[in-house]
Design a protein around this motif. Structure first.
Motif, PDB file in Angstrom:
ATOM      1  N   PHE A 181      -2.919  -5.353   0.348  1.00 24.37           N
ATOM      2  CA  PHE A 181      -3.275  -4.737   1.483  1.00 24.37           C
ATOM      3  C   PHE A 181      -2.364  -4.007   2.180  1.00 24.37           C
ATOM      4  O   PHE A 181      -2.759  -2.655   2.663  1.00 24.37           O
ATOM      5  N   CYS A 182      -1.165  -4.247   2.236  1.00 21.32           N
ATOM      6  CA  CYS A 182      -0.071  -3.288   3.105  1.00 21.32           C
ATOM      7  C   CYS A 182       0.188  -2.144   2.009  1.00 21.32           C
ATOM      8  O   CYS A 182       0.235  -1.047   2.407  1.00 21.32           O
ATOM      9  N   ALA A 183       0.045  -2.422   0.606  1.00 25.06           N
ATOM     10  CA  ALA A 183       0.510  -1.324  -0.142  1.00 25.06           C
ATOM     11  C   ALA A 183      -0.457  -0.242  -0.014  1.00 25.06           C
ATOM     12  O   ALA A 183      -0.384   1.026  -0.395  1.00 25.06           O
ATOM     13  N   ARG A 184      -1.904  -0.675  -0.390  1.00 21.69           N
ATOM     14  CA  ARG A 184      -3.007  -0.087  -0.456  1.00 21.69           C
ATOM     15  C   ARG A 184      -3.503   0.872   1.017  1.00 21.69           C
ATOM     16  O   ARG A 184      -3.887   2.155   0.731  1.00 21.69           O
ATOM     17  N   HIS A 185      -3.495   0.180   1.908  1.00 24.31           N
ATOM     18  CA  HIS A 185      -4.019   0.519   3.340  1.00 24.31           C
ATOM     19  C   HIS A 185      -3.160   0.631   4.470  1.00 24.31           C
ATOM     20  O   HIS A 185      -3.391   1.468   5.600  1.00 24.31           O
ATOM     21  N   LEU A 186      -1.987   0.276   4.473  1.00 25.44           N
ATOM     22  CA  LEU A 186      -1.144   0.251   5.810  1.00 25.44           C
ATOM     23  C   LEU A 186       0.061   0.912   5.530  1.00 25.44           C
ATOM     24  O   LEU A 186       0.827   1.012   6.745  1.00 25.44           O
ATOM     25  N   GLY A 187       0.216   1.790   4.701  1.00 21.39           N
ATOM     26  CA  GLY A 187       1.439   3.042   4.992  1.00 21.39           C
ATOM     27  C   GLY A 187       2.698   2.413   4.759  1.00 21.39           C
ATOM     28  O   GLY A 187       3.633   3.052   5.328  1.00 21.39           O
TER      29      GLY A 187
END
Length: 341
Positions: A181-187
């Motif tokens: 989630f961090c890698a895909r959406h949180l920059g």
């Protein structure tokens, strides 16, 4: 119409227990446009990846039954042909045994809570086996409530601000849900998704192709890390090296405190993160199945002179959730741990 089926679709791909699915009322399901949307978004065989056939069958039978109950005029109201064809194909497939179902690896797609104002859905796909117990009795092959709770916090503006642009490491990542989630959406600048189980690391690597959007590098780096040993400086982690050291800004952990026996090693690892990996803060989420166990961890933090701050975040009730669905029947708490000054 999109709002009426969005929650159902999100729950379905998260493998919600069928009786607990938030089905639209019968008069909504009777609409031809809604039935076609359900087929296109849930049961079309071209969708990748789809839930296992046994699960799809149970859900589709439930939907068809709800539609049939709502039919008042057979000449005016009817079932969508594509839905009926899909059901026919599914019921004709061989039924796996209970053991096969327990060991089955499945792609689970999680949809984040809606932002305000709403934007496009933020999704994460993991590989999980809900019934598989790994070596040492660990159950890292599924995403647990504390990770979904922490994911909901990170999906909020306050949570996202803690990781955006940062070098992140996750401890005991399991399925890699939070890191993905961090890698895909949180920059994030980069995230190392660590676990002691090599099989979980391989599953995480397989997940990349379902989460990578093909725009620039995907800053997600699965790595085996057995606490108490140094994290290996592999070529893949070169971007995290400054001078001679691996460096991170933020550490994440969810559901790490399930046994008092593991607390001394976890505390030692937290100290290691602060002193040797230059971490500035550790965000941890825990399901309070045994408050005494978690209090032992908090007492250990105090004894190590770590600063502990309770984060003012509460998951919405299960009924009100619109993403990262999880039970709130057992309290889940989130803390920020800072190194001693």
């Amino acid at each position: 119409m999109a709002d009426e089926v969005r929650k159902l679709v999100a729950q379905y791909f998260q493998f919600f227990d069928p009786p607990q699915l938030d089905l639209p009322p019968g008069d909504v399901l009777l609409r031809p446009v809604v039935q076609e949307a359900l087929h296109e978004r849930m049961f079309d065989e071209s969708l990748t990846p789809l839930p296992p056939a046994a699960y799809r069958t149970r859900v589709l039978k439930l939907i068809v039954a709800r539609i049939e109950e709502a039919i008042k005029d057979p000449e005016e109201d009817e079932l969508n042909d594509n839905l009926m064809d899909a059901l026919g194909v599914l019921v004709a497939q061989p039924k796996p045994s209970a053991l096969e179902l327990a060991q089955q690896l499945s792609h689970v797609k999680y949809t984040a809570p809606l932002q305000s104002p709403p934007t496009s859905d933020r999704e994460v796909t993991t590989i999980e086996s809900r019934g598989l117990i790994l070596s040492g009795g660990t159950t890292g092959n599924r995403t647990w409530e504390a990770a979904l709770h922490l994911g909901s916090f990170l999906a909020s503006p306050a949570g996202e601000s803690l990781v955006r642009g940062k070098r992140v490491i996750e401890l005991g990542a399991g399925t890699g849900f939070l890191s993905l989630f961090c890698a895909r959406h949180l920059g994030v600048r980069g995230v190392v998704s660590s676990d002691r189980e090599p099989v979980l690391i391989e599953n995480m690597r397989e997940c990349v192709r379902f989460n990578y959007q093909g725009e620039g590098p995907f800053p997600f780096y699965p790595a085996v890390w057995d606490w108490g040993t140094p994290l290996e400086k592999t070529e893949e982690l070169e971007s995290f090296v400054e001078g001679e050291d691996l460096r991170f800004d933020v550490a994440l952990g969810a559901d790490l405190i399930y046994d008092t026996d593991i607390i001394p090693l976890l505390l030692s690892t937290v100290r290691d993160l602060f002193e040797n990996y230059h971490v500035e803060q550790f965000i941890i989420s825990a399901t309070l199945r045994n408050e005494k166990t978690f209090q032992t961890f908090l007492d250990g933090c105090e004894n190590n002179a770590f600063r502990v701050e309770a984060l003012p975040f509460e998951s919405t009730t299960s009924e009100e959730q619109n993403g990262f669905f999880h039970s709130t029947s057992i309290p889940i708490k989130t803390y920020r741990i800072l190194k001693a000054q």
